[in-house]
Design a protein around this motif. Structure first.
Motif, PDB file in Angstrom:
ATOM      1  N   ALA A   1       7.208   6.317  13.220  1.00 26.80           N
ATOM      2  CA  ALA A   1       7.955   7.080  12.231  1.00 26.80           C
ATOM      3  C   ALA A   1       8.261   6.218  11.019  1.00 26.80           C
ATOM      4  N   CYS A   2       8.767   5.020  11.286  1.00 27.18           N
ATOM      5  CA  CYS A   2       9.118   4.131  10.182  1.00 27.18           C
ATOM      6  C   CYS A   2       7.879   3.695   9.414  1.00 27.18           C
ATOM      7  N   ALA A   3       6.766   3.490  10.151  1.00 29.27           N
ATOM      8  CA  ALA A   3       5.533   3.104   9.471  1.00 29.27           C
ATOM      9  C   ALA A   3       5.081   4.211   8.532  1.00 29.27           C
ATOM     10  N   LEU A   4       5.217   5.445   8.992  1.00 32.30           N
ATOM     11  CA  LEU A   4       4.852   6.596   8.152  1.00 32.30           C
ATOM     12  C   LEU A   4       5.678   6.590   6.873  1.00 32.30           C
ATOM     13  N   TYR A   5       6.972   6.347   7.034  1.00 30.83           N
ATOM     14  CA  TYR A   5       7.872   6.300   5.875  1.00 30.83           C
ATOM     15  C   TYR A   5       7.460   5.181   4.936  1.00 30.83           C
TER      16      TYR A   5
ATOM     17  N   MET B   1       0.851  -1.193   0.000  1.00 33.92           N
ATOM     18  CA  MET B   1       0.000   0.000   0.000  1.00 33.92           C
ATOM     19  C   MET B   1       0.887   1.243   0.000  1.00 33.92           C
ATOM     20  N   ILE B   2       0.980   1.886  -1.138  1.00 35.44           N
ATOM     21  CA  ILE B   2       1.710   3.158  -1.194  1.00 35.44           C
ATOM     22  C   ILE B   2       0.707   4.243  -1.527  1.00 35.44           C
ATOM     23  N   LEU B   3       0.730   5.284  -0.759  1.00 33.06           N
ATOM     24  CA  LEU B   3      -0.271   6.314  -1.010  1.00 33.06           C
ATOM     25  C   LEU B   3       0.148   7.270  -2.125  1.00 33.06           C
ATOM     26  N   ASN B   4       1.462   7.209  -2.517  1.00 34.44           N
ATOM     27  CA  ASN B   4       1.955   8.008  -3.645  1.00 34.44           C
ATOM     28  C   ASN B   4       1.460   9.442  -3.651  1.00 34.44           C
ATOM     29  N   SER B   5       1.505  10.066  -2.507  1.00 39.34           N
ATOM     30  CA  SER B   5       1.068  11.451  -2.468  1.00 39.34           C
ATOM     31  C   SER B   5       2.286  12.331  -2.223  1.00 39.34           C
ATOM     32  N   ILE B   6       2.462  13.327  -3.094  1.00 39.90           N
ATOM     33  CA  ILE B   6       3.654  14.171  -2.972  1.00 39.90           C
ATOM     34  C   ILE B   6       3.623  14.970  -1.672  1.00 39.90           C
TER      35      ILE B   6
END
Lengths: 790, 150
Positions: free
Chosen positions: B47-51, B1-6
């Motif tokens: 933090a890592c989850a956010l990344y 799951m990548i949100l690909n939001s800039i």
């Protein structure tokens, strides 16, 4: 201390044996056998003289001293005799195993199990602390399990190993219960102290239970009826194991236990009646079954049962003469049976079969093996001038003091045993040459070394039994206990008069036994013809119990653990809260509800939580349900902040965040809610009721708990000691990393294990089950191929 | 799951540094003020989850450099070893041992519980990331075929 090392050194050697084997290959057996030889030598030189003149030794290695469980070792006549038997046999068996399993790919592992067994067995007979004894006892069961299942590719070996473990393990549990009752009742776990004071044990209110547990433990281990079924099946093990564990030593652990406790059981009628009757039944039954078998090892296994039954019968008789007979017979049996098993293995090894119907005329091909079988067989038959003859005479003499029925039982048993002995000597070696292999030659040195030495000593001790007088006297004294002086034992080969009743009984035994031997074939066929119709004995019971247990386990797993998460949670909740509700009902439920002192933010948090919960229930998608639940979680964190618990609050925030992330990761791979779930009104009502009851129970529990006066001892202690002892001002953290550091250590280990579990499930859990499940139904060869492919 | 939001990716670049600093700070000060290895570890894991969500698991693994499972092992070992120190000094396992040293004239107390806490910190991050990475890398799509799922 050094007494302790005779036991512990074996465990150390066991651990490194596989590595030694990698370097020494075929010489490993000879090399490893040096340890038991050294132990035997050490025991003999250091302890033989003092122990036989009445001294006893105690050595202690502190272990869990606070719990009364130390590794205490105790050496008296009985334990010395057993320890010598175990180490001397260990010496011969390890050499023999090296030859018997030469080239076997798992031989290193075999040595490990075998030496581990030897060390555990030494532990059993030397332990003075009951807890230590129990642990060594279990270790012998476990090493026996590994050794029986050594040829694990065969279904029969696996089943036999399982059966032996289940039956002896069950007995082990009973034994533990008995030992704990003894320890609680008498206030000590030390055998040395318990033996000093038999009355203290006998007057315990739990004494009947102790009696039952001890007998259960001994009978399962020593394969007394109806627990005998595992022993013949244990012959699946490689022959060195059958010779060592299942004839000479391990099965005698139960006998050892009975002998050890016999001074405490003087005059206890229940003990005597149980031991004598079950012993007689076991021996008689085994004598009949021995004539039904045609596999050499099976015949020997049943004759081992005969010996075990006879020993139990003798120990149960409780007279001085019976104890003497038991000790002599035990030694005689170990000598000839060890030799015969090893020789049977040598025959199997060289001739390719153990079935006496397919063997014959080996005398010219294997003269040395024949020599061993002949001498040992004479002893087993109880013929003069063998040591076995003395043992049999003494048992007849001892039994003649008691009930006639047991004399009759012994007479019939010995007839069968005599016939079986002659069958073992005659069938493979005489007559026309028959074997499964065309070329049969003498076994190598490692295979006939042990049998020849042991068989020869069976005869030597027959001629010169005086060598053993001192050891037998010391052993017999251990059975009599401290209160009795006991006469010294003087063994003779022949009785003083030949009109001695015991001698006459022997003559009858030989005569009828010889007739049975001559009629062996019809007897064998007849017994085998009626056997299937009589298949209602303990072997059946075992199967029924096992199958029904499996069926029940499958049924309840199917019912309760459906694999559907919602079902699992439902069941967990129902059971948990049924228990909580019951506890609440019992606690009389008195509480007061007090709303005073609530501030406006309390209400805000309350409504946030309520709203979140409501939204979660009404949610249309999983994502919204999770988010709504997250809101509930964050509200809980707010509660922590309101009540000034910042550590908890931060943790709660973080956990909620991570839970939402993790669940979101799972959710994208799950189907959306199905319409019928929302439409299933009945199901939703059921869930609502379960959830409602759960919530109500928790609420009531909290209210009841709050009624109790708060015990502030701990919190005051932590608050006061946090800075001076823990060097920190954050009490929560100091508790976590210092005061209760071991707890935290355990918790992070659990976390790590959980992570491994999740990882394994996700990474490897999707494979189709190929062959693991139907492993049990495949025959050995097929399975062997499969395992070979991997 | 990548949100690909800039927006998310840009914000993450700044946030991750702050969050990681915060997590370390929480861990270190934990002995005297709210915080500690467990809380610090959770913040670090967040933090890592956010990344991971912003850039995908492959990039997250590269940035982390250390396999989460190894991190768990290291953490457990460190915690265990910190407990052993007291054994060698004759105290029971995990008894806190402290020394005082001066760094640039400032008194600093260093104790075995600190290392224990650092161990906890790594275990918590490792456990969380091991699960998140494994879930992200799951090669499995739901197929509504079997009876049980209906």
């Amino acid at each position: 201390m050094s007494l302790g090392w005779t036991v512990l050194s074996g465990f150390i050697l066991a651990a490194i044996a596989p590595f030694i084997h990698k370097f020494t290959k075929n010489a490993t057996g000879w090399l490893l056998s040096l340890l038991p030889l050294g132990i035997a030598f050490y025991l003999f030189t250091t302890y033989f003289a003092p122990v036989t003149s009445g001294e006893t030794f105690v050595a202690t290695i502190p272990w869990f001293a606070d719990l009364g469980a130390n590794l205490t070792f105790y050496l008296d006549g009985l334990s010395l005799m057993f320890a010598l038997l175990i180490s001397v046999f260990g010496f011969f068996i390890i050499i023999y195993a090296g030859g018997y399993l030469k080239g076997d790919p798992h031989l290193g592992r075999f040595y490990l199990y075998l030496i581990m067994f030897m060390a555990s067995m030494l532990g059993v007979v030397l332990a003075s602390n009951l807890i230590g004894l129990f642990i060594f006892w279990e270790l012998t069961s476990i090493s026996s399990f590994f050794l029986i299942g050594y040829k694990y590719k065969y279904l029969s070996a696996r089943k036999a190993a399982q059966q032996a473990l289940l039956i002896t393990g069950l007995g082990g549990l009973a034994l533990l219960a008995g030992f704990i009752l003894i320890g609680l009742g008498t206030g000590t776990f030390e055998l040395t102290e318990i033996l000093q004071n038999p009355e203290a044990l006998k007057t315990l209110p739990a004494f009947p239970a102790i009696l039952i547990f001890l007998i259960l433990g001994a009978f399962t281990k020593s394969a007394q009826w109806p627990f005998h079924v595992w022993l013949p099946n244990a012959m699946e093990a490689p022959t060195p194991v059958s010779a060592y564990l299942h004839s000479a030593t391990m099965v005698k652990a139960g006998i050892y236990l009975l002998a050890r406790f016999s001074p405490l059981m003087e005059g206890v009628a229940a003990w005597q009646i149980t031991l004598t009757s079950i012993g007689a039944i076991t021996a008689l039954m085994a004598a009949i079954l021995a004539l039904k078998a045609s596999d050499l090892k099976q015949i020997l296994a049943y004759s081992t049962l005969i010996a075990l039954g006879t020993l139990t019968l003798l120990i149960g008789s409780g007279t001085e003469a019976a104890f003497k007979a038991a000790m002599v017979f035990l030694l005689a049996h170990s000598l000839y049976k060890g030799a015969l098993f090893m020789a049977a293995g040598a025959i199997d090894h060289e001739a390719g079969t153990r079935d006496i119907r397919e063997l014959g005329g080996l005398i010219g091909k294997m003269p040395i093996t024949f020599f061993a079988v002949l001498l040992a067989g004479i002893s087993m038959a109880g013929l003069p001038p063998a040591f076995g003859f003395i043992g049999k005479e003494l048992s007849y003499k001892a039994l003649l003091y008691g009930e006639n029925i047991f004399v009759l039982a012994a007479l019939l048993t010995n007839m069968g045993l005599f016939a079986a002995s002659i069958v073992v000597i005659a069938k493979p070696f005489f007559g026309k040459f028959k074997a499964a292999k065309d070329k049969v030659h003498e076994a190598p040195l490692s295979l006939f070394f042990g049998p020849v030495v042991l068989a020869t000593s069976s005869i030597v001790f027959g001629f010169f039994p005086g060598f053993l007088d001192k050891l037998m006297t010391a052993a017999q004294k251990s059975l009599l206990g401290v209160q009795h002086a006991g006469k010294d034992v003087h063994l003779h080969l022949f009785p003083e008069t030949f009109s001695d009743p015991a001698f006459i009984l022997s003559m009858i035994t030989f005569a009828v036994g010889a007739v049975i031997f001559l009629l062996w074939r019809p007897v064998f066929n007849g017994l085998n013809a009626i056997a299937p119709r009589l298949d209602i004995g303990p072997a059946r019971w075992y199967l029924w119990a096992l199958e029904d247990l499996e069926r029940f386990a499958k049924w309840q797993t199917r019912r309760i653990q459906t694999g559907n998460l919602r079902n699992d949670i439902r069941y967990s909740f129902i059971f948990t809260f049924a228990l909580v509700a019951y506890a609440l009902y019992r606690s009389k439920l008195s509480f007061t509800v007090d709303f005073s002192g609530l501030m406006i933010y309390d209400f805000i948090v309350f409504f946030l939580m309520l709203g979140g919960a409501f939204a979660a229930v009404r949610a249309n998608t999983r994502l919204s349900a999770i988010t709504a639940l997250g809101a509930v979680g964050f509200s809980v964190a707010l509660v922590f902040i309101v009540y000034a618990a910042p550590d908890l609050a931060i943790t709660q925030f973080m956990i909620e965040t991570l839970v939402v992330i993790i669940i979101a990761l799972v959710i994208v791979r799950l189907p959306s809610f199905h319409l019928h779930e929302r439409a299933n009104v009945g199901g939703r009502w059921r869930d609502a009721i379960i959830a409602g009851v759960a919530g109500l129970c928790i609420t009531l529990t909290m209210l009841v708990v709050l009624q109790q006066p708060l015990n502030t001892n701990l919190s005051e202690y932590f608050a006061a000691e946090s800075v001076p002892h823990g060097k920190g001002h954050n009490i929560v953290n100091v508790i976590l990393v210092d005061f209760r550091g071991v707890d935290t250590m355990g918790e992070i280990s659990v976390l790590a294990i959980a992570a491994m579990g999740v990882y394994a499930l996700l990474k490897f859990g999707r494979k189709e089950p190929e062959d693991e499940l139907d492993l049990a139904d495949k025959s050995g060869d097929e399975l062997g191929e499969k395992l070979g492919e991997k | 799951m990548i949100l690909n939001s800039i927006i998310l990716q840009t914000a993450t670049r700044i946030l991750i540094a702050l969050l990681l600093l915060l997590s370390i700070w929480l861990m270190i000060r934990g002995h005297n003020l709210p915080g500690g290895g467990f809380i610090g570890g959770l913040v670090g894991a967040c933090a890592c989850a956010l990344y991971t969500i912003s850039y995908g698991v492959k990039k997250a693994r590269e940035a982390l450099r250390l396999e989460p499972r190894i991190m768990i092992g290291l953490g457990l070992t460190l915690a265990f070893l910190s407990g052993l120190i007291s054994l060698f000094l004759g105290d029971p396992f995990l008894t806190g041992q402290w020394i005082k040293i001066y760094i640039f004239g400032t008194l600093v107390k260093i104790g075995s519980p600190m290392f224990f806490d650092i161990g906890v910190y790594f275990v918590v991050i490792g456990v969380t990331l091991a699960m998140i990475f494994a879930l992200e890398e799951l090669e499995f799509d739901y197929q509504p075929s079997s009876e049980a799922d209906k």
